[in-house]
Motif scaffolding. Structure first.
Motif, short mmCIF file in Angstrom:
data_model
loop_
_atom_site.label_atom_id
_atom_site.label_comp_id
_atom_site.label_asym_id
_atom_site.label_seq_id
_atom_site.Cartn_x
_atom_site.Cartn_y
_atom_site.Cartn_z
N MET A 139 -101.28 86.11 28.80
CA MET A 139 -100.92 84.82 29.35
C MET A 139 -102.11 83.87 29.27
SD MET A 139 -99.07 84.33 33.08
CE MET A 139 -98.43 85.99 33.32
N ALA A 187 -104.44 80.77 30.54
CA ALA A 187 -104.84 80.34 31.90
C ALA A 187 -104.09 79.07 32.28
CB ALA A 187 -106.34 80.10 31.93
N PHE A 188 -103.84 78.90 33.57
CA PHE A 188 -103.17 77.70 34.07
C PHE A 188 -103.62 77.44 35.49
CE2 PHE A 188 -100.47 81.41 34.77
CZ PHE A 188 -100.24 81.35 36.13
N TYR A 243 -102.46 76.32 39.32
CA TYR A 243 -101.26 76.54 40.12
C TYR A 243 -101.34 75.74 41.40
CZ TYR A 243 -98.32 78.96 43.56
OH TYR A 243 -97.42 79.24 44.55
N ARG A 291 -98.75 74.77 45.02
CA ARG A 291 -97.48 74.89 45.70
C ARG A 291 -97.01 73.51 46.11
NH1 ARG A 291 -96.03 79.15 50.59
NH2 ARG A 291 -96.17 80.66 48.89
N ILE A 301 -92.16 75.86 38.40
CA ILE A 301 -91.78 77.27 38.33
C ILE A 301 -90.92 77.54 39.56
CG2 ILE A 301 -93.97 78.09 39.39
CD1 ILE A 301 -93.51 80.66 37.59
N GLY A 304 -89.02 81.95 38.27
CA GLY A 304 -90.02 82.49 37.34
C GLY A 304 -89.45 83.50 36.36
N LEU A 340 -91.98 83.00 33.32
CA LEU A 340 -93.07 83.99 33.26
C LEU A 340 -92.88 84.95 32.09
CD1 LEU A 340 -93.77 84.72 37.02
CD2 LEU A 340 -95.33 83.71 35.36
N LYS A 364 -95.79 85.26 29.35
CA LYS A 364 -96.42 86.53 28.97
C LYS A 364 -96.44 86.70 27.45
CE LYS A 364 -95.33 89.00 33.23
NZ LYS A 364 -94.93 90.28 33.83
N ASP A 378 -95.27 75.21 41.82
CA ASP A 378 -94.34 76.15 42.46
C ASP A 378 -93.36 75.34 43.30
OD1 ASP A 378 -93.06 78.01 44.04
OD2 ASP A 378 -94.89 79.09 44.62
#
Ligand SMILES: Cc1cc2nc3c(=O)[nH]c(=O)nc-3n(C[C@H](O)[C@H](O)[C@H](O)COP(=O)(O)OP(=O)(O)OC[C@H]3O[C@@H](n4cnc5c(N)ncnc54)[C@H](O)[C@@H]3O)c2cc1C
Ligand code: SF4
Ligand code: FES
Ligand code: FES
Lengths: 322, 176
Positions: A1, A3-4, A6, A8, A23, A26, A30, A34, A45
């Motif tokens: 994966m 990098a990111f 994140y 909320r 997301i 997911g 996700l 992946k 999120d």
């Protein structure tokens, strides 16, 4: 994966107009991250923004974008008034996945084309301009309707097929305000820009889906696939048929697994509407649905399969009604 | 970033320097709860099934950071040797496994599935979408998200049916 960053989000305003990728459950994003098919720099999120209720809207319903597929399928009003939607959702994925999957995420799920997932092969949807490996390649699950010379992928979901048949409306908000998109027009045909699955614009977020008043009648979702459960549709038929005095007074049909979007054919519905059911008439409706259908080799079987599935669904929907 | 999870009743705080940690990896690698298994890591097999806020989910398709504040139950939390949950006992009684790799996921999934049935959730087999009777076909349908490479399906269905009925048959057998 890859990098990111994140964060909320606490409300839709934290997401709308930003370059962050929402997301939700997911379960699709996700998976694709992946595989590095999706490489967002920033994830928002959206699980805590609200939008997780099912409310009455006149005679219809408004379903929040964060309502889980399990809750939507089990909702008493949905089971009562829009059983087609419950049936389509329950025909998809698994109990675990439906517990996470959301209304918005389900609409936005991407194709299951094998090459789209395989970074080592050309794919116009994943890498615009690189070519389409499915044309002349392995294409058993691909489209027979509405495909282009650049992409023959299908939209793989079930829920949206029912929403299309039910004339649902997707409510979205972007930096310039809110707008509505008919569920039938939400997904687009691949044309020469297959990287775009649907009509959602950058910075826009799905807020909810509105279901118009119940149609009554029989609601059938027939999904044909390689396993009885936990497999994507090869062909699916969503149908609502209302009978009145031996005639089909209302007919709504949508097809899954056959195109880049849930496939609706008003001409086929018009042909059936107001008529008494008969095998011959069903066959003519199938002709209308399959107008322009083209196989790609491995998926040629979908053409007769769609015809037979439609026939079976219409026979079941009209059987025993006066 | 700090992530606080309530795992099997105990509060656990994780310091993550990168959000790229699935809930599954957090449980196995950071909290040493290795009962939960990684099969496919892509939502396709069910080996990673855990119960989050009362619901079964695939822990491989969720980020640990998304679960800050959530309650998580793993196979370690439903029963331990000497004090096994009824579903665990039923799997042993019916020999519901061979290699055992899928088993924690099967047991967690079945435990939550019985709750879903109690709440009256329909399945694609419930023709009228009404409350379901737990036939063997319903068990198979509702458990289709859990694959078993050893194909112990007949015994898994027996175990779940038995646990759903409160282990009556086994108790009768024990008494005999
Ligand atoms: C093994 C497996 C089998 C499956 N089988 C089926 C099946 O048979 N039938 C079927 O229909 N589906 C099936 N699915 C797909 C499943 O239904 C989707 O993964 C799910 O619905 C996605 O919802 P989500 O909330 O998890 O989305 P996410 O993975 O969180 O997001 C998916 C996409 O939606 C975007 N998004 C999410 N919410 C919003 C929003 N509110 N506004 C704008 N964009 C948003 C995200 O940015 C992302 O691009 C299967 C999936 C798996 C893994
Ligand atoms: S069909 Fe579409 S998604 Fe599949 S390889 Fe071709 S361009 Fe890519
Ligand atoms: S490891 Fe999560 S579903 Fe297979
Ligand atoms: S017991 Fe071996 S995978 Fe199920």
């Amino acid at each position: 994966m890859k990098a990111f960053d994140y964060y909320r989000a606490e409300s839709p305003a934290d997401v709308i107009g930003t370059d962050a990728r929402p997301i939700a459950g997911g379960t699709n994003l996700l998976d694709l991250m992946k595989h590095q098919v999706e490489t967002p720099d920033r994830l928002a999120d959206v699980n805590h923004v609200g939008l997780d209720g099912i409310e009455r809207d006149g005679d219809g319903l408004r379903v929040g974008a964060l309502v889980r597929n399990s809750d939507l399928a089990a909702d008493p009003s949905v089971r009562e008034g829009w059983p087609l939607l419950s049936r389509a959702i329950l025909a998809g994925a698994s109990g675990q996945i439906r517990n996470r999957a959301t209304t918005g995420g389900n609409l936005m799920q991407r194709t299951r084309c094998y090459y789209f997932y395989d970074l080592d092969t050309p794919c116009n949807k994943r890498a615009p301009g690189s070519g389409c490996s499915a044309i002349g390649g392995v294409n058993r699950i691909h489209a027979i309707l509405g495909a282009s010379g650049d992409c023959i992928a299908t939209y793989p979901g079930d829920m949206a097929v029912a929403m299309s048949a039910l004339d649902a409306v997707v409510e979205v908000e972007g930096p310039n305000g809110r707008r509505e998109i008919a569920a039938t027009d939400f997904h687009r045909l691949p044309g020469d820009a297959p990287q775009r699955d649907n009509d959602l614009q950058p910075g826009e977020m799905i807020l909810s889906v509105r279901l118009p008043a119940p149609l009554g009648g029989k609601h059938i979702y027939r999904k044909v696939r390689d396993r009885r459960s936990y497999a994507f549709a090869l062909v699916s038929v969503a149908a609502v048929v209302v009978m009145d005095a031996g005639r089909m007074s209302t007919v709504r049909l949508a097809f899954g697994g056959v195109a880049h979007k849930p496939w609706r054919v008003p001409a086929a519905e018009a042909l059936l509407q107001g008529q008494a059911p008969s095998p011959d008439l069903f066959d003519r409706a199938a002709d209308a649905v399959l107008d322009g259908a083209t196989g790609q080799g491995h998926n040629d079987f979908k053409i007769p399969l769609l015809r037979r599935t439609l026939n079976a669904v219409l026979a079941e929907a009209t059987e025993g009604s006066k | 970033m700090d992530v606080t999870l309530t795992v099997n009743g105990a509060q656990r705080t994780l310091q993550l320097d990168d959000p790229r940690v699935s809930l599954l990896d957090a449980l196995r690698q950071r909290l040493d709860l290795t009962g939960t298994k990684k099969g496919c890591d892509h939502g396709q097999c069910g080996a990673c099934t855990v119960i989050v806020n009362g619901r079964r989910i695939n822990s491989c398709l969720s980020l640990a950071v998304m679960h800050d504040g959530d309650e998580i139950t793993t196979i370690e939390g439903i029963g331990q040797p000497g004090d096994l949950a009824p579903m665990q006992q039923a799997f042993i009684r019916h020999d519901g496994f061979q290699c055992g790799y899928c088993t924690p996921g099967q047991i967690m999934s079945a435990t939550a599935m019985l709750d879903e049935v109690r709440q009256g959730w329909p399945s694609q087999l419930s023709g009228d979408l009404g409350p379901a009777e737990l036939t063997d076909d319903e068990i198979r349908e509702r458990m289709s998200g859990n694959l078993c490479r050893c194909s112990c399906y007949p015994n898994i269905v027996d175990a779940i049916r038995d646990a759903a009925q409160g282990g009556d048959r086994a108790n009768a057998e024990d008494a005999a």
